[in-house]
Design an enzyme around this catalytic site. Structure first.
Site, PDB file in Angstrom:
ATOM      1  N   PHE A  11      79.039   1.418  16.343  1.00  0.00           N
ATOM      2  CA  PHE A  11      79.965   0.279  16.304  1.00  0.00           C
ATOM      3  C   PHE A  11      79.554  -0.806  17.326  1.00  0.00           C
ATOM      4  CE2 PHE A  11      84.288  -0.881  18.290  1.00  0.00           C
ATOM      5  CZ  PHE A  11      84.423  -2.044  17.550  1.00  0.00           C
ATOM      6  N   LEU A  35      71.528   8.587  14.278  1.00  0.00           N
ATOM      7  CA  LEU A  35      72.257   8.457  13.012  1.00  0.00           C
ATOM      8  C   LEU A  35      73.160   9.665  12.773  1.00  0.00           C
ATOM      9  CD1 LEU A  35      69.557   6.839  10.650  1.00  0.00           C
ATOM     10  CD2 LEU A  35      71.291   5.711  12.064  1.00  0.00           C
ATOM     11  N   ILE A  60      68.553  11.648  21.882  1.00  0.00           N
ATOM     12  CA  ILE A  60      68.350  11.562  23.333  1.00  0.00           C
ATOM     13  C   ILE A  60      68.470  12.917  24.031  1.00  0.00           C
ATOM     14  CG2 ILE A  60      68.915   9.111  23.585  1.00  0.00           C
ATOM     15  CD1 ILE A  60      71.750   9.998  24.505  1.00  0.00           C
ATOM     16  N   THR A 130      83.086   3.655  29.834  1.00  0.00           N
ATOM     17  CA  THR A 130      84.451   3.418  29.355  1.00  0.00           C
ATOM     18  C   THR A 130      85.459   3.427  30.501  1.00  0.00           C
ATOM     19  OG1 THR A 130      86.242   4.521  28.134  1.00  0.00           O
ATOM     20  CG2 THR A 130      84.471   5.915  28.858  1.00  0.00           C
ATOM     21  N   ASP A 131      86.585   2.764  30.293  1.00  0.00           N
ATOM     22  CA  ASP A 131      87.661   2.795  31.294  1.00  0.00           C
ATOM     23  C   ASP A 131      88.343   4.173  31.339  1.00  0.00           C
ATOM     24  OD1 ASP A 131      89.035   2.701  28.868  1.00  0.00           O
ATOM     25  OD2 ASP A 131      90.341   1.027  29.410  1.00  0.00           O
ATOM     26  N   GLU A 132      88.066   5.014  30.323  1.00  0.00           N
ATOM     27  CA  GLU A 132      88.764   6.306  30.255  1.00  0.00           C
ATOM     28  C   GLU A 132      88.363   7.233  31.403  1.00  0.00           C
ATOM     29  OE1 GLU A 132      89.327   7.905  26.329  1.00  0.00           O
ATOM     30  OE2 GLU A 132      89.078   5.940  25.401  1.00  0.00           O
ATOM     31  N   TYR A 155      85.864  14.022  26.269  1.00  0.00           N
ATOM     32  CA  TYR A 155      85.095  12.774  26.126  1.00  0.00           C
ATOM     33  C   TYR A 155      84.989  12.048  27.454  1.00  0.00           C
ATOM     34  CZ  TYR A 155      84.322   7.786  25.218  1.00  0.00           C
ATOM     35  OH  TYR A 155      83.853   6.492  25.278  1.00  0.00           O
ATOM     36  N   LYS A 159      81.742  11.253  29.918  1.00  0.00           N
ATOM     37  CA  LYS A 159      81.315   9.891  30.307  1.00  0.00           C
ATOM     38  C   LYS A 159      81.337   9.758  31.828  1.00  0.00           C
ATOM     39  CE  LYS A 159      80.376   6.816  28.023  1.00  0.00           C
ATOM     40  NZ  LYS A 159      79.117   6.360  27.375  1.00  0.00           N
ATOM     41  N   ASN A 184      89.325  -0.435  25.325  1.00  0.00           N
ATOM     42  CA  ASN A 184      89.201  -0.182  23.880  1.00  0.00           C
ATOM     43  C   ASN A 184      88.687  -1.404  23.138  1.00  0.00           C
ATOM     44  OD1 ASN A 184      91.179   1.869  24.832  1.00  0.00           O
ATOM     45  ND2 ASN A 184      91.200   2.425  22.665  1.00  0.00           N
ATOM     46  N   ASN A 185      87.682  -1.181  22.302  1.00  0.00           N
ATOM     47  CA  ASN A 185      87.123  -2.262  21.486  1.00  0.00           C
ATOM     48  C   ASN A 185      87.693  -2.225  20.073  1.00  0.00           C
ATOM     49  OD1 ASN A 185      83.735  -3.007  22.455  1.00  0.00           O
ATOM     50  ND2 ASN A 185      85.347  -2.220  23.760  1.00  0.00           N
ATOM     51  N   ASP A 285     101.653  14.810  19.304  1.00  0.00           N
ATOM     52  CA  ASP A 285     100.848  14.009  20.220  1.00  0.00           C
ATOM     53  C   ASP A 285      99.477  14.646  20.448  1.00  0.00           C
ATOM     54  OD1 ASP A 285     100.282  11.891  21.845  1.00  0.00           O
ATOM     55  OD2 ASP A 285     101.831  12.330  23.344  1.00  0.00           O
ATOM     56  N   HIS A 289      96.957  13.354  26.247  1.00  0.00           N
ATOM     57  CA  HIS A 289      96.914  11.940  25.850  1.00  0.00           C
ATOM     58  C   HIS A 289      97.227  11.020  27.039  1.00  0.00           C
ATOM     59  CE1 HIS A 289      98.209   9.033  22.359  1.00  0.00           C
ATOM     60  NE2 HIS A 289      97.235   8.544  23.102  1.00  0.00           N
TER      61      HIS A 289
HETATM   62  P1  NAD Z   1      79.967   5.027  18.055  1.00  0.00           P
HETATM   63  O1  NAD Z   1      80.371   6.455  17.952  1.00  0.00           O
HETATM   64  O2  NAD Z   1      80.383   4.067  17.011  1.00  0.00           O
HETATM   65  O3  NAD Z   1      78.369   4.944  18.142  1.00  0.00           O
HETATM   66  C1  NAD Z   1      77.594   5.837  18.899  1.00  0.00           C
HETATM   67  C2  NAD Z   1      76.159   5.792  18.388  1.00  0.00           C
HETATM   68  O4  NAD Z   1      75.378   6.692  19.179  1.00  0.00           O
HETATM   69  C3  NAD Z   1      76.014   6.227  16.928  1.00  0.00           C
HETATM   70  O5  NAD Z   1      75.198   5.309  16.236  1.00  0.00           O
HETATM   71  C4  NAD Z   1      75.347   7.586  17.010  1.00  0.00           C
HETATM   72  O6  NAD Z   1      74.514   7.870  15.911  1.00  0.00           O
HETATM   73  C5  NAD Z   1      74.541   7.459  18.317  1.00  0.00           C
HETATM   74  N1  NAD Z   1      74.298   8.757  18.944  1.00  0.00           N
HETATM   75  C6  NAD Z   1      75.214   9.729  19.229  1.00  0.00           C
HETATM   76  N2  NAD Z   1      74.605  10.782  19.792  1.00  0.00           N
HETATM   77  C7  NAD Z   1      73.282  10.467  19.872  1.00  0.00           C
HETATM   78  C8  NAD Z   1      72.140  11.150  20.360  1.00  0.00           C
HETATM   79  N3  NAD Z   1      72.225  12.400  20.855  1.00  0.00           N
HETATM   80  N4  NAD Z   1      70.928  10.530  20.325  1.00  0.00           N
HETATM   81  C9  NAD Z   1      70.811   9.275  19.819  1.00  0.00           C
HETATM   82  N5  NAD Z   1      71.866   8.588  19.310  1.00  0.00           N
HETATM   83  C10 NAD Z   1      73.080   9.182  19.340  1.00  0.00           C
HETATM   84  O7  NAD Z   1      80.432   4.586  19.511  1.00  0.00           O
HETATM   85  P2  NAD Z   1      80.871   3.146  20.047  1.00  0.00           P
HETATM   86  O8  NAD Z   1      82.321   3.008  19.906  1.00  0.00           O
HETATM   87  O9  NAD Z   1      79.955   2.129  19.490  1.00  0.00           O
HETATM   88  O10 NAD Z   1      80.557   3.343  21.605  1.00  0.00           O
HETATM   89  C11 NAD Z   1      79.272   3.023  22.136  1.00  0.00           C
HETATM   90  C12 NAD Z   1      79.287   3.281  23.628  1.00  0.00           C
HETATM   91  O11 NAD Z   1      80.280   2.466  24.248  1.00  0.00           O
HETATM   92  C13 NAD Z   1      79.603   4.720  24.013  1.00  0.00           C
HETATM   93  O12 NAD Z   1      78.790   5.072  25.097  1.00  0.00           O
HETATM   94  C14 NAD Z   1      81.067   4.674  24.415  1.00  0.00           C
HETATM   95  O13 NAD Z   1      81.357   5.663  25.387  1.00  0.00           O
HETATM   96  C15 NAD Z   1      81.171   3.278  24.996  1.00  0.00           C
HETATM   97  N6  NAD Z   1      82.510   2.647  24.923  1.00  0.00           N
HETATM   98  C16 NAD Z   1      83.173   2.586  23.725  1.00  0.00           C
HETATM   99  C17 NAD Z   1      84.417   1.950  23.670  1.00  0.00           C
HETATM  100  C18 NAD Z   1      85.175   1.812  22.367  1.00  0.00           C
HETATM  101  O14 NAD Z   1      86.315   1.324  22.373  1.00  0.00           O
HETATM  102  N7  NAD Z   1      84.619   2.179  21.235  1.00  0.00           N
HETATM  103  C19 NAD Z   1      84.963   1.393  24.824  1.00  0.00           C
HETATM  104  C20 NAD Z   1      84.251   1.477  26.025  1.00  0.00           C
HETATM  105  C21 NAD Z   1      83.010   2.106  26.045  1.00  0.00           C
HETATM  106  P1  TYD Z   2      91.526   5.646  19.531  1.00  0.00           P
HETATM  107  O1  TYD Z   2      91.190   4.539  18.623  1.00  0.00           O
HETATM  108  O2  TYD Z   2      91.145   7.043  19.153  1.00  0.00           O
HETATM  109  O3  TYD Z   2      90.936   5.286  20.991  1.00  0.00           O
HETATM  110  P2  TYD Z   2      91.134   6.029  22.426  1.00  0.00           P
HETATM  111  O4  TYD Z   2      91.729   7.348  22.215  1.00  0.00           O
HETATM  112  O5  TYD Z   2      89.729   6.114  22.916  1.00  0.00           O
HETATM  113  O6  TYD Z   2      91.997   5.102  23.228  1.00  0.00           O
HETATM  114  O7  TYD Z   2      93.082   5.644  19.775  1.00  0.00           O
HETATM  115  C1  TYD Z   2      93.772   4.515  20.297  1.00  0.00           C
HETATM  116  C2  TYD Z   2      95.207   4.929  20.550  1.00  0.00           C
HETATM  117  O8  TYD Z   2      95.836   5.197  19.278  1.00  0.00           O
HETATM  118  C3  TYD Z   2      95.327   6.205  21.357  1.00  0.00           C
HETATM  119  O9  TYD Z   2      96.461   6.096  22.222  1.00  0.00           O
HETATM  120  C4  TYD Z   2      95.579   7.292  20.322  1.00  0.00           C
HETATM  121  C5  TYD Z   2      96.327   6.536  19.224  1.00  0.00           C
HETATM  122  N1  TYD Z   2      96.097   7.024  17.844  1.00  0.00           N
HETATM  123  C6  TYD Z   2      97.176   7.324  17.005  1.00  0.00           C
HETATM  124  O10 TYD Z   2      98.357   7.204  17.393  1.00  0.00           O
HETATM  125  N2  TYD Z   2      96.905   7.761  15.755  1.00  0.00           N
HETATM  126  C7  TYD Z   2      95.639   7.912  15.272  1.00  0.00           C
HETATM  127  O11 TYD Z   2      95.469   8.352  14.106  1.00  0.00           O
HETATM  128  C8  TYD Z   2      94.547   7.588  16.137  1.00  0.00           C
HETATM  129  C9  TYD Z   2      93.123   7.743  15.653  1.00  0.00           C
HETATM  130  C10 TYD Z   2      94.817   7.133  17.410  1.00  0.00           C
END
Ligand code: NAD
Ligand code: TYD
Length: 349
Positions: A11, A35, A60, A130-132, A155, A159, A184-185, A285, A289
């Protein structure tokens, strides 16, 4: 520059790759991705034929593969996004998170250290986190760069561990690292197991919207394109060894966000107001959480001049529009068709 982006088929990674290819046509971008179910080359269709873009399929967790990749290329920088990223999956399969997020990061750090040994000048290892890692907030306060780590899910623990290794490689070997921790993105190409694309897809199919607990948890949402812009700024201008928090100053309880999304979906799908809201279903829940995340991104604004470019209302509307006009993408990722395709395409590799 030649930059290795890991996780570029996911993503956020796909937005980072796209942003860099357009913003820096003189750079070469190599996208390394395993992938997994979350990685999808369709996310990069619009840029895959650009002459400065290369894709390498790889894992990796495989140190020998990384050593060979670094030996065969002269990377100036690494932007590391590859990770297992879904909290709910980490609860059911914690070991996979240790493998990719912890071991994978250490392998990558080590490969860069060995390849760049003795010549760290002009090199940069950027770790996207991540902020988590900071745990959870009560009703007040925000996470700053000095907030103590207190992860609660497998998770966030994985991280947090990877962040510690990145700092350890800086302190021990002098590896020129920089870290960012983002909230969160949301936006296009997000795998529909995360809240916003899952709910858009379920509303489309008149399926229940599973709200965890009472929907009172708070998240700070940032448009993914703004995250990619922040990564560009930090990669180029951030100080070595530093950490930058990235966030949208945009806190929503889950239930308020879901109501807003439902209203937008009713309007876009020409349904009676209230139709989508009737799909809301409160479910058990999530274990452990976290109640509230909120990022203080003032360091990034003050030192590097980054601010989000759009409001949440604009971004959410644009995101809904994108999913509704890319239903084929949604159907393919939810049916698993693309994964079967890649399994055949890369059979034996
Ligand atoms: P995502 O799950 O959409 O993408 C992760 C990618 O990493 C995938 O393309 C997957 O194929 C690849 N991958 C996983 N394991 C692998 C491995 N062993 N070797 C090579 N490639 C591998 O995740 P995302 O939401 O795009 O997040 C990307 C990064 O940003 C992560 O490090 C995540 O912790 C961080 N992040 C995400 C968010 C969010 O809201 N999604 C917020 C803050 C930080
Ligand atoms: P999520 O998109 O999984 O991100 P994160 O857990 O990394 O913050 O979830 C965002 C918020 O939404 C989180 O508080 C959990 C909640 N949630 C639901 O209530 N229902 C759902 O089906 C999912 C996937 C998340």
């Amino acid at each position: 520059m030649h930059i290795l982006v890991t996780g570029g088929a996911g993503f956020i990674g796909s937005h980072v790759v796209r942003h860099l290819l357009h913003a820096f046509p003189n750079y070469t971008i190599t996208n390394l991705d395993k992938l997994t179910y979350a990685g999808n080359l369709a996310n990069l269709k619009d840029v895959e034929s650009m002459s400065n873009y290369r894709f390498v399929k790889g894992d990796i967790t495989d140190a020998a593969f990384l050593e060979e990749l670094f030996a065969g290329n002269r990377f100036d920088g690494v932007i590391h996004l590859a990770a297992e990223s879904h909290v709910d999956r980490s609860i059911s399969s914690p070991v996979e998170f240790v493998m990719s997020n912890v071991l994978g990061t250490v392998n990558l750090l080590n490969a860069a250290r060995v390849a760049w040994e003795g010549d760290f000048e002009g090199k940069r290892f950027y770790h996207v986190s991540t902020d988590e890692v900071y745990g959870t907030l009560g009703r007040e306060g925000m996470f700053t760069e000095t907030t103590a780590y207190d992860p609660h899910s497998p998770y966030s623990a994985s991280k947090a561990s990877s962040d510690h290794f990145v700092r350890a490689f800086h302190d021990t070997y002098g590896l020129p690292v920089v870290i960012s921790n983002c909230s969160n993105n949301y936006g296009s190409f997000q795998f529909p197991e995360k809240l916003i694309p899952l709910f858009i897809n379920n509303i489309r199919h008149n399926k229940p919207l599973p709200v965890y607990g009472k929907g009172e948890n708070v998240r700070d949402w940032l448009w993914v394109v703004d995250h990619a812009r922040a990564i560009d700024v930090i990669f180029h201008k951030g100080a070595t060894g530093e950490t930058y928090n990235i966030g949208g100053h945009n806190e929503w309880t889950n239930i308020d966000l879901i109501h807003l999304l439902c209203r937008i979906m009713d309007r876009k799908l020409d349904r009676q107001p209230g139709t989508s809201e009737s799909l809301i279903t409160y479910v058990t829940d999530r274990a452990g959480h976290d109640l509230r995340y909120a990022i203080d991104a003032s360091k990034l604004q003050r030192e590097l001049g980054w601010v989000p470019s759009i409001t949440f209302e604009e971004g959410l509307e644009a995101t809904v529009d994108w999913y509704l006009s890319n239903q084929e993408w949604l159907d393919e990722v939810t049916s698993g068709a693309y994964q079967r395709y890649y399994e055949e395409m890369y059979a034996g590799r």
